[in-house]
Design an enzyme around this catalytic site. Structure first.
Site, PDB file in Angstrom:
ATOM      1  N   HIS A   1      -1.259   8.946  -5.502  1.00  0.00           N
ATOM      2  CA  HIS A   1      -1.914   9.168  -4.219  1.00  0.00           C
ATOM      3  C   HIS A   1      -0.893   9.365  -3.108  1.00  0.00           C
ATOM      4  CE1 HIS A   1      -0.955   5.028  -4.953  1.00  0.00           C
ATOM      5  NE2 HIS A   1      -1.165   4.678  -3.707  1.00  0.00           N
ATOM      6  N   ARG A   2       0.114   8.495  -3.072  1.00  0.00           N
ATOM      7  CA  ARG A   2       1.123   8.580  -2.016  1.00  0.00           C
ATOM      8  C   ARG A   2       1.931   9.869  -2.154  1.00  0.00           C
ATOM      9  NH1 ARG A   2       2.953   3.971  -2.640  1.00  0.00           N
ATOM     10  NH2 ARG A   2       1.578   3.022  -1.120  1.00  0.00           N
TER      11      ARG A   2
ATOM     12  N   ASN B   1       8.263  -1.738   4.049  1.00  0.00           N
ATOM     13  CA  ASN B   1       8.117  -1.942   2.611  1.00  0.00           C
ATOM     14  C   ASN B   1       9.177  -1.123   1.872  1.00  0.00           C
ATOM     15  OD1 ASN B   1       7.301  -1.591  -0.130  1.00  0.00           O
ATOM     16  ND2 ASN B   1       5.214  -2.188   0.422  1.00  0.00           N
TER      17      ASN B   1
ATOM     18  N   PHE C   1       4.520  -1.523  -7.737  1.00  0.00           N
ATOM     19  CA  PHE C   1       4.302  -2.674  -6.865  1.00  0.00           C
ATOM     20  C   PHE C   1       2.825  -2.734  -6.508  1.00  0.00           C
ATOM     21  CE2 PHE C   1       5.311   0.997  -4.306  1.00  0.00           C
ATOM     22  CZ  PHE C   1       4.465   0.926  -3.209  1.00  0.00           C
ATOM     23  N   GLY C   2       2.446  -3.770  -5.790  1.00  0.00           N
ATOM     24  CA  GLY C   2       1.057  -3.888  -5.354  1.00  0.00           C
ATOM     25  C   GLY C   2       0.088  -3.973  -6.527  1.00  0.00           C
ATOM     26  N   TYR C   3      -0.900  -3.090  -6.505  1.00  0.00           N
ATOM     27  CA  TYR C   3      -1.943  -3.098  -7.524  1.00  0.00           C
ATOM     28  C   TYR C   3      -1.600  -2.243  -8.742  1.00  0.00           C
ATOM     29  CZ  TYR C   3      -4.845  -5.205  -3.858  1.00  0.00           C
ATOM     30  OH  TYR C   3      -5.350  -6.035  -2.887  1.00  0.00           O
TER      31      TYR C   3
ATOM     32  N   LYS D   1       5.167   8.259 -12.060  1.00  0.00           N
ATOM     33  CA  LYS D   1       4.117   7.928 -11.092  1.00  0.00           C
ATOM     34  C   LYS D   1       4.093   8.944  -9.949  1.00  0.00           C
ATOM     35  CE  LYS D   1       2.971   4.358  -7.719  1.00  0.00           C
ATOM     36  NZ  LYS D   1       3.407   3.096  -7.111  1.00  0.00           N
TER      37      LYS D   1
ATOM     38  N   ASP E   1      -0.967   4.781   5.263  1.00  0.00           N
ATOM     39  CA  ASP E   1      -1.721   3.591   4.906  1.00  0.00           C
ATOM     40  C   ASP E   1      -2.404   3.911   3.592  1.00  0.00           C
ATOM     41  OD1 ASP E   1      -2.270   0.908   5.656  1.00  0.00           O
ATOM     42  OD2 ASP E   1      -4.338   1.470   6.086  1.00  0.00           O
ATOM     43  N   SER E   2      -2.420   2.940   2.722  1.00  0.00           N
ATOM     44  CA  SER E   2      -2.984   3.136   1.393  1.00  0.00           C
ATOM     45  C   SER E   2      -3.933   2.012   1.068  1.00  0.00           C
ATOM     46  CB  SER E   2      -1.877   3.165   0.336  1.00  0.00           C
ATOM     47  OG  SER E   2      -0.979   4.211   0.580  1.00  0.00           O
TER      48      SER E   2
END
Length: 193
Positions: free
Chosen positions: A178-179, A9, A150-152, A173, A68-69
């Site tokens: 979280h990441r 990704n 990206f994503g959610y 961000k 993993d998220s």
């Protein structure tokens, strides 16, 4: 130090490189001579992160970072969670976001609590393994907003910013995500090696 980034990704790779501020040579999967594809069949985000780190480290004989998220929505009993990337089947994230908003139709803001959770794992071929967790609390917005991230990200409303993650810059961000939280903890582990 060489560190294999166990993801294809490009958005995650960019985020990780922005967060880790150490003298590390990042090895992308695309530069390796052969390809393996660990099956993400863990029942938890942590199981998937560990499995990927161990399998890539063993296959390529490199210190490996995987993560993993997932997005956990309280009203949906923690879904999509570990199934975040597969939620709704083989559909785009734009469609996944619309599906979650549809599932929360009529649900008031205060009951739309959600969190992003990341487990990062580093492993090497000798069996060394360390993990770190990062979470960020927020709410599911009533509609997607913003074209960043990206994503959610476009449906994850973060109250301190009064915006979705899709409306803020990567730099903003990465101060709270979280990441970023999990990767900063991994960075401290890497410095100690």
């Amino acid at each position: 130090m060489k560190l294999l980034l166990a993801t294809k990704n490009p958005d995650k790779i960019r985020e990780i490189k922005e967060i880790i501020d150490s003298n590390i040579e990042f090895i992308p999967l695309s530069s390796l001579p052969f390809e393996i594809e660990p099956i993400e069949d863990g029942k938890t985000i942590e199981e998937n992160a560990i499995k990927k780190a161990r399998e890539y480290a063993s296959a390529y004989s490199l210190l490996t970072l995987s993560e993993d998220s997932g997005l956990e929505v309280d009203y949906l009993n923690g879904a999509p969670g570990v199934y975040s990337s597969r939620f709704g089947g083989d559909i785009s994230y734009e469609e996944k976001n619309r599906l979650i908003i549809k599932l929360l139709k009529g649900v008031p803001f205060e009951k739309r609590k959600a969190r992003f959770k990341t487990i990062a794992a580093i492993a090497d071929p000798s069996g060394f393994l360390k993990t770190a967790e990062g979470t960020v609390e927020g709410f599911i917005a009533f509609e997607p907003k913003g074209n960043n991230g990206f994503g959610y990200d476009p449906i994850f409303f973060y109250p301190p910013f009064n915006k979705t993650f899709g409306e803020v810059s990567l730099e903003e961000k990465n101060k709270v995500s979280h990441r970023a939280s999990a990767i900063r903890k991994i960075e401290e582990i890497l410095k100690s090696l």
